[in-house]
Design a protein around this motif. Structure first.
Motif, PDB file in Angstrom:
ATOM      1  N   THR A 156     -40.712  19.240  44.212  1.00 18.00           N
ATOM      2  CA  THR A 156     -39.874  19.824  45.498  1.00 18.00           C
ATOM      3  C   THR A 156     -39.653  21.474  45.499  1.00 18.00           C
ATOM      4  OG1 THR A 156     -37.749  18.607  44.511  1.00 18.00           O
ATOM      5  CG2 THR A 156     -37.073  21.084  44.671  1.00 18.00           C
TER       6      THR A 156
ATOM      7  N   LEU B  69     -39.379  24.507  47.712  1.00 18.84           N
ATOM      8  CA  LEU B  69     -38.528  26.516  47.252  1.00 18.84           C
ATOM      9  C   LEU B  69     -38.563  27.171  47.751  1.00 18.84           C
ATOM     10  CD1 LEU B  69     -36.624  25.707  43.832  1.00 18.84           C
ATOM     11  CD2 LEU B  69     -35.505  24.991  46.014  1.00 18.84           C
TER      12      LEU B  69
ATOM     13  N   ILE C 244     -34.410  16.716  43.274  1.00 13.14           N
ATOM     14  CA  ILE C 244     -33.581  16.750  43.658  1.00 13.14           C
ATOM     15  C   ILE C 244     -31.694  16.016  43.024  1.00 13.14           C
ATOM     16  CG2 ILE C 244     -32.653  16.244  46.694  1.00 13.14           C
ATOM     17  CD1 ILE C 244     -30.996  19.617  46.773  1.00 13.14           C
TER      18      ILE C 244
ATOM     19  N   LEU D  18     -31.173  24.180  40.772  1.00 14.62           N
ATOM     20  CA  LEU D  18     -30.713  24.326  42.190  1.00 14.62           C
ATOM     21  C   LEU D  18     -29.424  25.336  42.128  1.00 14.62           C
ATOM     22  CD1 LEU D  18     -31.885  21.722  44.247  1.00 14.62           C
ATOM     23  CD2 LEU D  18     -33.419  24.102  43.799  1.00 14.62           C
TER      24      LEU D  18
ATOM     25  N   TYR E  97     -34.264  25.993  50.419  1.00 14.83           N
ATOM     26  CA  TYR E  97     -34.706  24.363  49.620  1.00 14.83           C
ATOM     27  C   TYR E  97     -35.584  24.361  51.044  1.00 14.83           C
ATOM     28  CZ  TYR E  97     -34.403  19.819  49.126  1.00 14.83           C
ATOM     29  OH  TYR E  97     -34.374  17.716  48.731  1.00 14.83           O
TER      30      TYR E  97
END
Length: 318
Positions: A204, A206, A257, A266, A278
């Protein structure tokens, strides 16, 4: 030829011209095969193609194992809205020195090269051509093409090994990169879409801004991951640009996620900072399964929520 019943071909943008490492990364994307590939001149143009609908997705370099993060790509992802990373791809980086037909290594006094490629071959160049001059180029392929189209005054160029498949150039030296293990990581970027289902080997991405500058602020950010058993494979700072000392953090976290621990992290990040971007959850290029202690499994997070819900409803504890 496409028949009326066939779907329209998709377009993929990449840093061109043909023969670049970015094109090699795009060649790894199964759904991009036999589709339309659009060469562009820079990251901004590639992402603009996606945002404005000219391309289905764009392949851009995001990180190199030698030089670290590609700042232009990281900054673009931080400032261009409506984008998602949907995949990552690794390309081993190797370079050759090429020249015009009939030239030799002894003729070389000026070398054209993209600045990143030049930095990755600097030790070899210093040993082999100690008096050379560097002529910066827009891309690894453009440095070589300039030798043929008259736009470059260089005697030779640093380029990918596949360059001779596309252009009439001679190889003056092979394997000139200083690090034989060099790898560049590329990401495929589309417009905002729902994340694909988790595979168990996911990442993920970010971008997070600190809400304010105070002692321990970065530690508070990192604790959102540490307290949930999430490993970070990338943590890089980039200046926001509005004042000295103001930074945003580019983060790659192991997991998806849809994982309870990632979703909880998150939420924690959102409470900590109002500026959390994101970028996407997608399969890791190396397909390495993400490992974590049992106390951070999805079942544990679900049980804890059910326990709290029972307390709020007044149910007797078992």
């Amino acid at each position: 030829m496409t028949s009326p019943a066939d779907p329209a071909p998709r377009t993929y943008s990449y840093l061109g011209p043909a023969g670049t490492f970015t094109e090699a990364a795009l060649a790894q994307v199964p759904e991009a095969r036999n589709q339309r590939w659009r060469p562009v001149r820079n990251v901004g143009e590639a992402l603009a193609d996606v945002v404005e609908g000219r391309s289905h997705a764009a392949m851009i370099a995001i990180e190199n194992s030698v030089d670290g993060g590609v700042s232009t790509a990281q900054d673009a992802l931080a400032t261009v809205p409506g984008l998602r990373i949907i995949g990552e791809y690794l390309v081993p980086v190797d370079f050759v020195l090429v020249g015009r037909p009939g030239s030799s290594l002894e003729d070389v006094s000026t070398v054209a090269a993209h600045p990143v490629a030049y930095g990755q071959c600097l030790q070899w160049l210093t040993r082999t051509l100690p008096e050379h001059a560097h002529l910066p180029a827009a891309s690894n392929v453009a440095s070589a093409v300039g030798l043929l189209d008259g736009t470059s005054d260089a005697d030779a160029a640093i380029a990918p090994p596949t360059i001779t498949e596309h252009h009439d150039l001679v190889v003056l030296a092979r394997n000139i990169g200083d690090n034989p293990n060099a790898v560049t990581r590329f990401v495929l970027v589309s417009r905002t879409v729902a994340p694909a289902p988790p595979t168990g080997a996911d990442k993920t991405s970010l971008i997070v801004e600190l809400p304010e500058d105070h002692p321990g602020a970065l530690l508070e950010l990192l604790e959102q991951f540490a307290t949930r058993g999430i490993n970070l494979s990338l943590l890089a700072s980039r200046p926001i640009g509005d004042a000295l000392g103001r930074y945003r953090f580019v983060i790659d976290a192991d997991g998806h996620i849809h994982d309870e621990r990632m979703a909880d992290a998150l939420l924690g990040l959102r409470r900590f900072s109002p500026k959390v971007l994101y970028l996407g959850s997608y399969p890791r290029a190396d397909r390495t399964v993400v490992r974590y202690p049992d106390r951070y499994s999805d079942d544990v997070f679900v049980e804890a929520r059910d326990w709290l819900r029972a307390l709020l409803s007044g149910e007797p504890e078992a």
